[in-house]
Write a protein that holds these residues in place. Sequence first.
Motif, PDB file in Angstrom:
ATOM      1  N   THR A  49     -79.407 -84.243 -27.062  1.00 42.81           N
ATOM      2  CA  THR A  49     -79.938 -84.388 -25.709  1.00 42.81           C
ATOM      3  C   THR A  49     -81.447 -84.559 -25.692  1.00 42.81           C
ATOM      4  O   THR A  49     -82.034 -84.635 -24.617  1.00 42.81           O
ATOM      5  N   LYS A  50     -82.087 -84.626 -26.846  1.00 41.08           N
ATOM      6  CA  LYS A  50     -83.528 -84.859 -26.867  1.00 41.08           C
ATOM      7  C   LYS A  50     -83.808 -86.238 -26.312  1.00 41.08           C
ATOM      8  O   LYS A  50     -83.137 -87.204 -26.621  1.00 41.08           O
ATOM      9  N   LYS A  51     -84.795 -86.308 -25.481  1.00 42.57           N
ATOM     10  CA  LYS A  51     -85.173 -87.571 -24.862  1.00 42.57           C
ATOM     11  C   LYS A  51     -86.586 -87.911 -25.298  1.00 42.57           C
ATOM     12  O   LYS A  51     -87.327 -87.093 -25.783  1.00 42.57           O
ATOM     13  N   GLY A  52     -86.944 -89.153 -25.029  1.00 43.88           N
ATOM     14  CA  GLY A  52     -88.323 -89.544 -25.264  1.00 43.88           C
ATOM     15  C   GLY A  52     -88.499 -90.254 -26.581  1.00 43.88           C
ATOM     16  O   GLY A  52     -87.618 -90.951 -27.057  1.00 43.88           O
ATOM     17  N   GLY A  53     -89.655 -90.069 -27.160  1.00 42.06           N
ATOM     18  CA  GLY A  53     -89.995 -90.772 -28.372  1.00 42.06           C
ATOM     19  C   GLY A  53     -91.044 -91.817 -28.060  1.00 42.06           C
ATOM     20  O   GLY A  53     -91.827 -91.693 -27.119  1.00 42.06           O
ATOM     21  N   PHE A  54     -91.050 -92.869 -28.838  1.00 43.33           N
ATOM     22  CA  PHE A  54     -92.067 -93.914 -28.712  1.00 43.33           C
ATOM     23  C   PHE A  54     -91.737 -94.934 -27.625  1.00 43.33           C
ATOM     24  O   PHE A  54     -92.620 -95.413 -26.928  1.00 43.33           O
ATOM     25  N   LEU A  55     -90.483 -95.265 -27.473  1.00 38.91           N
ATOM     26  CA  LEU A  55     -90.097 -96.355 -26.579  1.00 38.91           C
ATOM     27  C   LEU A  55     -90.468 -96.153 -25.115  1.00 38.91           C
ATOM     28  O   LEU A  55     -90.869 -97.114 -24.460  1.00 38.91           O
ATOM     29  N   LEU A  60     -96.412 -98.446 -20.771  1.00 42.97           N
ATOM     30  CA  LEU A  60     -97.767 -97.954 -20.526  1.00 42.97           C
ATOM     31  C   LEU A  60     -98.759 -98.593 -21.485  1.00 42.97           C
ATOM     32  O   LEU A  60     -99.882 -98.919 -21.104  1.00 42.97           O
ATOM     33  N   ILE A  61     -98.345 -98.762 -22.725  1.00 39.32           N
ATOM     34  CA  ILE A  61     -99.226 -99.383 -23.718  1.00 39.32           C
ATOM     35  C   ILE A  61     -99.510-100.825 -23.325  1.00 39.32           C
ATOM     36  O   ILE A  61    -100.661-101.276 -23.356  1.00 39.32           O
ATOM     37  N   PHE A  62     -98.453-101.561 -22.938  1.00 44.67           N
ATOM     38  CA  PHE A  62     -98.658-102.957 -22.548  1.00 44.67           C
ATOM     39  C   PHE A  62     -99.496-103.053 -21.276  1.00 44.67           C
ATOM     40  O   PHE A  62    -100.313-103.977 -21.140  1.00 44.67           O
ATOM     41  N   ALA A  63     -99.320-102.131 -20.360  1.00 43.61           N
ATOM     42  CA  ALA A  63    -100.135-102.136 -19.143  1.00 43.61           C
ATOM     43  C   ALA A  63    -101.599-101.886 -19.484  1.00 43.61           C
ATOM     44  O   ALA A  63    -102.497-102.521 -18.919  1.00 43.61           O
ATOM     45  N   GLY A  64    -101.835-100.980 -20.413  1.00 46.21           N
ATOM     46  CA  GLY A  64    -103.203-100.708 -20.854  1.00 46.21           C
ATOM     47  C   GLY A  64    -103.831-101.918 -21.512  1.00 46.21           C
ATOM     48  O   GLY A  64    -105.007-102.228 -21.286  1.00 46.21           O
ATOM     49  N   LEU A  65    -103.048-102.617 -22.335  1.00 43.63           N
ATOM     50  CA  LEU A  65    -103.567-103.825 -22.979  1.00 43.63           C
ATOM     51  C   LEU A  65    -103.868-104.914 -21.945  1.00 43.63           C
ATOM     52  O   LEU A  65    -104.873-105.622 -22.059  1.00 43.63           O
ATOM     53  N   ALA A  66    -103.013-105.040 -20.965  1.00 44.54           N
ATOM     54  CA  ALA A  66    -103.244-106.034 -19.912  1.00 44.54           C
ATOM     55  C   ALA A  66    -104.503-105.695 -19.119  1.00 44.54           C
ATOM     56  O   ALA A  66    -105.308-106.574 -18.799  1.00 44.54           O
ATOM     57  N   ALA A  67    -104.679-104.410 -18.821  1.00 46.90           N
ATOM     58  CA  ALA A  67    -105.875-103.991 -18.085  1.00 46.90           C
ATOM     59  C   ALA A  67    -107.140-104.237 -18.912  1.00 46.90           C
ATOM     60  O   ALA A  67    -108.159-104.683 -18.386  1.00 46.90           O
ATOM     61  N   ALA A  68    -107.047-103.960 -20.208  1.00 44.54           N
ATOM     62  CA  ALA A  68    -108.203-104.197 -21.079  1.00 44.54           C
ATOM     63  C   ALA A  68    -108.511-105.687 -21.147  1.00 44.54           C
ATOM     64  O   ALA A  68    -109.681-106.092 -21.137  1.00 44.54           O
TER      65      ALA A  68
END
Length: 108
Positions: A49-55, A60-68
């Motif tokens: 039932t662990k959730k999360g990880g990198f995916l 958020l990473i792509f949004a940050g790159l787009a903003a940059a």
Amino acid sequence: MIEAMETNSPTLITYNGKKVHITQKIIDKYKHCKVRDDIDLERIDENLTKKGGFLPFLPLIFAGLAAAGATAGGAAGIAKAVNDKKAEAAANAEARRHNMAREEKVRE
């Protein structure tokens, strides 16, 4: 779970009202246990039932790159405008100097 381990086939079991998928990876991990009491279903359920990880962070990473990228594009536009203004001012100053020199020659 014991049946899944004996037949070496993944299955779906219900434990504490939750459906738990017994995958081949789990079967391989616990098939060495001699005593079936060593298998702790609660711990298996917690691990599954662990959730999360990198995916989940990819958007958020792509949004940050787009903003940059947008910021860099905006900064480049501002720098171009400043340089164009300086070049225009220099051209105007040269044109004015040239015109004043021509007017002095005409007055003589």
